[in-house]
Design an enzyme around this catalytic site. Structure first.
Site, PDB file in Angstrom:
ATOM      1  CB  SER A 244      48.859  41.265  47.587  1.00 51.91           C
ATOM      2  OG  SER A 244      50.186  40.761  47.513  1.00 51.91           O
ATOM      3  N   GLY A 245      49.623  43.699  44.929  1.00 55.51           N
ATOM      4  CA  GLY A 245      50.323  44.969  44.745  1.00 55.51           C
ATOM      5  C   GLY A 245      49.356  46.123  44.993  1.00 55.51           C
TER       6      GLY A 245
ATOM      7  CD1 TRP B 270      44.447  46.513  39.047  1.00 49.99           C
ATOM      8  CD2 TRP B 270      43.476  48.063  40.335  1.00 49.99           C
ATOM      9  NE1 TRP B 270      43.175  46.727  38.569  1.00 49.99           N
ATOM     10  CE2 TRP B 270      42.555  47.671  39.348  1.00 49.99           C
ATOM     11  CE3 TRP B 270      43.089  49.015  41.265  1.00 49.99           C
ATOM     12  CZ2 TRP B 270      41.269  48.210  39.253  1.00 49.99           C
ATOM     13  CZ3 TRP B 270      41.799  49.549  41.180  1.00 49.99           C
ATOM     14  CH2 TRP B 270      40.915  49.150  40.182  1.00 49.99           C
ATOM     15  N   GLY B 271      46.126  45.100  43.154  1.00 48.70           N
ATOM     16  CA  GLY B 271      45.628  43.836  43.699  1.00 48.70           C
ATOM     17  C   GLY B 271      45.003  44.049  45.067  1.00 48.70           C
TER      18      GLY B 271
ATOM     19  CG  PHE C  27      55.564  38.586  38.392  1.00 53.54           C
ATOM     20  CD1 PHE C  27      56.901  38.304  38.126  1.00 53.54           C
ATOM     21  CD2 PHE C  27      55.251  39.810  38.961  1.00 53.54           C
ATOM     22  CE1 PHE C  27      57.907  39.217  38.439  1.00 53.54           C
ATOM     23  CE2 PHE C  27      56.246  40.731  39.278  1.00 53.54           C
ATOM     24  CZ  PHE C  27      57.579  40.437  39.015  1.00 53.54           C
TER      25      PHE C  27
ATOM     26  CE  LYS D 296      44.034  48.977  33.254  1.00 52.10           C
ATOM     27  NZ  LYS D 296      43.862  50.378  33.637  1.00 52.10           N
TER      28      LYS D 296
ATOM     29  CE  LYS E 120      46.645  51.590  30.947  1.00 57.27           C
ATOM     30  NZ  LYS E 120      47.336  52.006  32.146  1.00 57.27           N
TER      31      LYS E 120
ATOM     32  NE  ARG F 191      51.643  52.032  39.025  1.00 58.32           N
ATOM     33  CZ  ARG F 191      51.416  50.787  39.375  1.00 58.32           C
ATOM     34  NH1 ARG F 191      51.861  50.338  40.528  1.00 58.32           N
ATOM     35  NH2 ARG F 191      50.746  49.963  38.592  1.00 58.32           N
TER      36      ARG F 191
ATOM     37  CD  GLN G  56      52.335  45.268  34.355  1.00 57.50           C
ATOM     38  OE1 GLN G  56      51.477  44.443  34.172  1.00 57.50           O
ATOM     39  NE2 GLN G  56      53.579  44.931  34.644  1.00 57.50           N
TER      40      GLN G  56
HETATM   41  N1  LIG Z   1      48.300  50.361  40.353  1.00 54.97           N
HETATM   42  C1  LIG Z   1      47.306  50.827  39.623  1.00 54.97           C
HETATM   43  O1  LIG Z   1      46.847  51.982  39.788  1.00 54.97           O
HETATM   44  C2  LIG Z   1      46.678  49.949  38.577  1.00 54.97           C
HETATM   45  C3  LIG Z   1      45.399  50.269  38.128  1.00 54.97           C
HETATM   46  C4  LIG Z   1      44.793  49.471  37.173  1.00 54.97           C
HETATM   47  C5  LIG Z   1      45.465  48.364  36.682  1.00 54.97           C
HETATM   48  N2  LIG Z   1      46.707  48.059  37.151  1.00 54.97           N
HETATM   49  C6  LIG Z   1      47.327  46.829  36.636  1.00 54.97           C
HETATM   50  O2  LIG Z   1      47.247  45.864  37.673  1.00 54.97           O
HETATM   51  C7  LIG Z   1      48.297  44.899  37.540  1.00 54.97           C
HETATM   52  C8  LIG Z   1      48.948  44.727  38.900  1.00 54.97           C
HETATM   53  O3  LIG Z   1      49.602  45.929  39.236  1.00 54.97           O
HETATM   54  P1  LIG Z   1      49.798  46.439  40.715  1.00 54.97           P
HETATM   55  O4  LIG Z   1      49.763  47.934  40.615  1.00 54.97           O
HETATM   56  O5  LIG Z   1      48.855  45.792  41.651  1.00 54.97           O
HETATM   57  O6  LIG Z   1      51.277  45.905  41.043  1.00 54.97           O
HETATM   58  P2  LIG Z   1      52.465  46.710  41.729  1.00 54.97           P
HETATM   59  O7  LIG Z   1      53.374  47.232  40.660  1.00 54.97           O
HETATM   60  O8  LIG Z   1      51.933  47.660  42.733  1.00 54.97           O
HETATM   61  O9  LIG Z   1      53.177  45.599  42.621  1.00 54.97           O
HETATM   62  C9  LIG Z   1      54.080  44.655  42.201  1.00 54.97           C
HETATM   63  C10 LIG Z   1      53.587  43.314  42.744  1.00 54.97           C
HETATM   64  O10 LIG Z   1      54.362  42.272  42.153  1.00 54.97           O
HETATM   65  C11 LIG Z   1      54.658  41.328  43.175  1.00 54.97           C
HETATM   66  N3  LIG Z   1      55.814  40.548  42.784  1.00 54.97           N
HETATM   67  C12 LIG Z   1      57.125  40.909  42.774  1.00 54.97           C
HETATM   68  N4  LIG Z   1      57.870  39.884  42.327  1.00 54.97           N
HETATM   69  C13 LIG Z   1      57.018  38.886  42.045  1.00 54.97           C
HETATM   70  C14 LIG Z   1      57.190  37.574  41.519  1.00 54.97           C
HETATM   71  N5  LIG Z   1      58.387  37.094  41.200  1.00 54.97           N
HETATM   72  N6  LIG Z   1      56.086  36.810  41.339  1.00 54.97           N
HETATM   73  C15 LIG Z   1      54.856  37.275  41.635  1.00 54.97           C
HETATM   74  N7  LIG Z   1      54.633  38.520  42.128  1.00 54.97           N
HETATM   75  C16 LIG Z   1      55.708  39.301  42.324  1.00 54.97           C
HETATM   76  C17 LIG Z   1      54.873  42.183  44.402  1.00 54.97           C
HETATM   77  O11 LIG Z   1      54.780  41.423  45.569  1.00 54.97           O
HETATM   78  C18 LIG Z   1      53.721  43.171  44.249  1.00 54.97           C
HETATM   79  O12 LIG Z   1      52.545  42.615  44.789  1.00 54.97           O
HETATM   80  C19 LIG Z   1      49.215  45.458  36.444  1.00 54.97           C
HETATM   81  O13 LIG Z   1      48.948  44.781  35.240  1.00 54.97           O
HETATM   82  C20 LIG Z   1      48.811  46.920  36.321  1.00 54.97           C
HETATM   83  O14 LIG Z   1      48.985  47.425  35.020  1.00 54.97           O
HETATM   84  C21 LIG Z   1      47.323  48.818  38.090  1.00 54.97           C
HETATM   85  O1  LIG Z   2      49.915  53.553  37.217  1.00 52.56           O
HETATM   86  P1  LIG Z   2      49.927  52.816  35.911  1.00 52.56           P
HETATM   87  O2  LIG Z   2      50.680  53.577  34.836  1.00 52.56           O
HETATM   88  O3  LIG Z   2      50.324  51.374  36.031  1.00 52.56           O
HETATM   89  O4  LIG Z   2      48.405  52.827  35.377  1.00 52.56           O
HETATM   90  C1  LIG Z   2      47.398  52.531  36.270  1.00 52.56           C
HETATM   91  C2  LIG Z   2      46.114  52.290  35.528  1.00 52.56           C
HETATM   92  O5  LIG Z   2      46.292  51.373  34.487  1.00 52.56           O
HETATM   93  C3  LIG Z   2      45.464  53.554  35.009  1.00 52.56           C
HETATM   94  O6  LIG Z   2      44.166  53.233  34.535  1.00 52.56           O
END
Ligand SMILES: NC(=O)c1ccc[n+]([C@@H]2O[C@H](COP(=O)([O-])OP(=O)(O)OC[C@H]3O[C@@H](n4cnc5c(N)ncnc54)[C@H](O)[C@@H]3O)[C@@H](O)[C@H]2O)c1
Ligand SMILES: O=P(O)(O)OC[C@H](O)CO
Length: 411
Positions: free
Chosen positions: A21-22, A24-25, A123, A146, A271, A336, A365
């Site tokens: 639930s971050g 992207w979640g 995680f 990712k 990437k 980011r 990441q």
């Molecule tokens: N944010 C974006 O724009 C985006 C877009 C596409 C893909 N992604 C990918 O999606 C995936 C998730 O990224 P995000 O942006 O949702 O995360 P985020 O960086 O926004 O959030 C971090 C998350 O990790 C959780 N967390 C912290 N400690 C933890 C623990 N010990 N155990 C389990 N969870 C814990 C937090 O509660 C939070 O939900 C990543 O692989 C990222 O590369 C992100």
């Molecule tokens: O914000 P970042 O760097 O984790 O990247 C988000 C997505 O992976 C972009 O497609």
């Protein structure tokens, strides 16, 4: 093994759970919950979202501020379920009321037939260990993560790791996707790689396809899976490309379905290393010409990595999908990993410091992926074949200078 018994006409609906639930979640939970409402013939309306519980304080400037509670910390799950907003990781975005935040991982995944994994990749091991044996045996997964996992003897795709650990099939979603833009319903594309297991293939009447059922499923390396998959029962809608498309595609989120899970997963993971390089370069004062050189070199190293370690299944056309070049470009210009590595270079501080002080709990990441990929390559003595990846590791550790990047490519 005999094909599963039961009527070919679906009666049950898929229960969908988002694990994570971050930024992207939460965004993916929102768009999927919009679709479960629309496609109520295929999916249960309620979408469970597992939240790593933490305490949050609602500032007095927020519309959700409650004077009776004041500055007292509150559980994030309570705040999400009360105000339908993830105030910490996706603030100012209204979530559909059918997204239900759940602090219990085991409870959130119980009876879910479609699991969407969406949390920082560091995680995922702990999460999978907690739900091993506690999910439906025929559940199917989609990983939106990712990154890669590196074990002693191999580099593993996250979806491969999830599938093997949980004994299910898991595909991958990846693309040029900035969570905040999609949450604000600004249009973009994405790629979902899903290689429908033979035991799940059905004909036009919903019956198993003759012969398919008995065939072993091939893993991401093109080898027969060691543990046979439990087929999705026939009274559920099939987990097909069409059904997954219905779950994820929105007017503002155009989904392309493919079968190359290796290309989609590795392009999405690697990437992030290149995005760090681009941020460092820009923070150093160089501009688009240097960045596009690094993107090109980074893409060559990405494709080489896929060919070196997953030669059986990789398809170069995948790099023309959203998960390929589009994600490379967006990640190196506006995401980011790029933004905060640029800031680190501008301030002359380490990326670890920036992640701790600027990201409010979010994760870069690129840092862990660089470390994991380089440890894997170094163990095999081939790190010099990946000069850009190696340079990024050196810059993160403070042992390599940004201005020395061009020397890597001098003949
Ligand atoms: N944010 C974006 O724009 C985006 C877009 C596409 C893909 N992604 C990918 O999606 C995936 C998730 O990224 P995000 O942006 O949702 O995360 P985020 O960086 O926004 O959030 C971090 C998350 O990790 C959780 N967390 C912290 N400690 C933890 C623990 N010990 N155990 C389990 N969870 C814990 C937090 O509660 C939070 O939900 C990543 O692989 C990222 O590369 C992100
Ligand atoms: O914000 P970042 O760097 O984790 O990247 C988000 C997505 O992976 C972009 O497609």
């Amino acid at each position: 093994m005999a094909p599963p018994a039961g009527s070919a006409a679906p009666r049950r609906k898929h229960k969908v759970t988002v694990v994570g639930s971050g930024n992207w979640g939460t965004t993916v939970a929102k768009l999927v919950a919009e679709n479960t409402r629309i496609h109520s013939d295929l999916f249960e309306e309620e979408v469970q979202m597992w939240v790593y519980e933490e305490q949050v304080v609602i500032p007095s400037t927020s519309p959700h501020y409650d004077a009776a509670v004041g500055d007292a910390p509150q559980k994030l799950t309570h705040v999400i379920n009360t105000y339908h907003e993830n105030v910490k990781y996706l603030p100012k975005i209204a979530l559909p009321s059918n997204v239900v935040a759940n602090p219990s991982l085991v409870d959130a995944v119980r009876d879910a037939s479609i699991l969407i994994f969406n949390l920082p990749h560091e995680f995922i091991g702990n999460v999978c260990r907690q739900i091993q044996g506690r999910i439906l045996p025929y559940a199917r997964g989609i990983s939106c993560i990712k990154g890669v996992t590196v074990t002693e003897d191999k580099v593993e795709l996250i979806c491969e790791y999830i599938g093997e650990t949980l004994g299910i099939y898991c595909g991958a979603l990846s693309g040029a996707n900035i969570a905040n833009e999609i949450a604000n319903e600004l249009w973009c594309e994405t790629t979902i790689a899903y290689n429908t297991p033979p035991c799940d293939k059905r004909d036009g009447n919903g019956a198993p396809i003759d012969g398919c059922y008995a065939q072993p499923h091939l893993d991401a390396r093109g080898q027969a899976c060691k543990v046979p998959l439990t087929p999705v029962p026939l009274d559920y809608p099939p987990v097909s490309h069409d059904v997954l498309h219905s779950l994820f595609d929105r007017p503002y989120f155009t989904v392309t379905m493919v079968s190359d899970v290796v290309g989609v997963s590795l392009a999405g993971a690697l990437k992030n290393i290149v995005a760090l390089a681009c941020g460092f370069i820009e923070g150093h004062g160089w501009n688009m010409t240097a960045k596009t050189a690094v993107m090109r070199r980074g893409m060559l190293e990405t494709i080489q990595f896929c060919q070196d370690w997953f030669p059986e299944t990789i398809r170069e056309m995948t790099f023309w999908e959203s998960a390929g070049w589009s994600d490379m470009i967006v990640s190196c210009t506006s995401a980011r990993n790029w933004r905060y590595s640029k800031l680190a270079a501008e301030r002359g501080v380490s990326l670890y410091d920036i992640e701790r002080t600027e990201l409010n709990g979010q994760k870069l990441q690129g840092i862990s992926t660089t470390k994991e990929v380089m440890s894997f390559l170094r163990k095999r003595g081939v790190e010099d074949r990946y000069p850009l990846f190696k340079a990024v590791e050196g810059i993160v550790d403070g042992t390599f200078a940004v201005e020395d990047i061009p020397s890597l490519f001098r003949r």
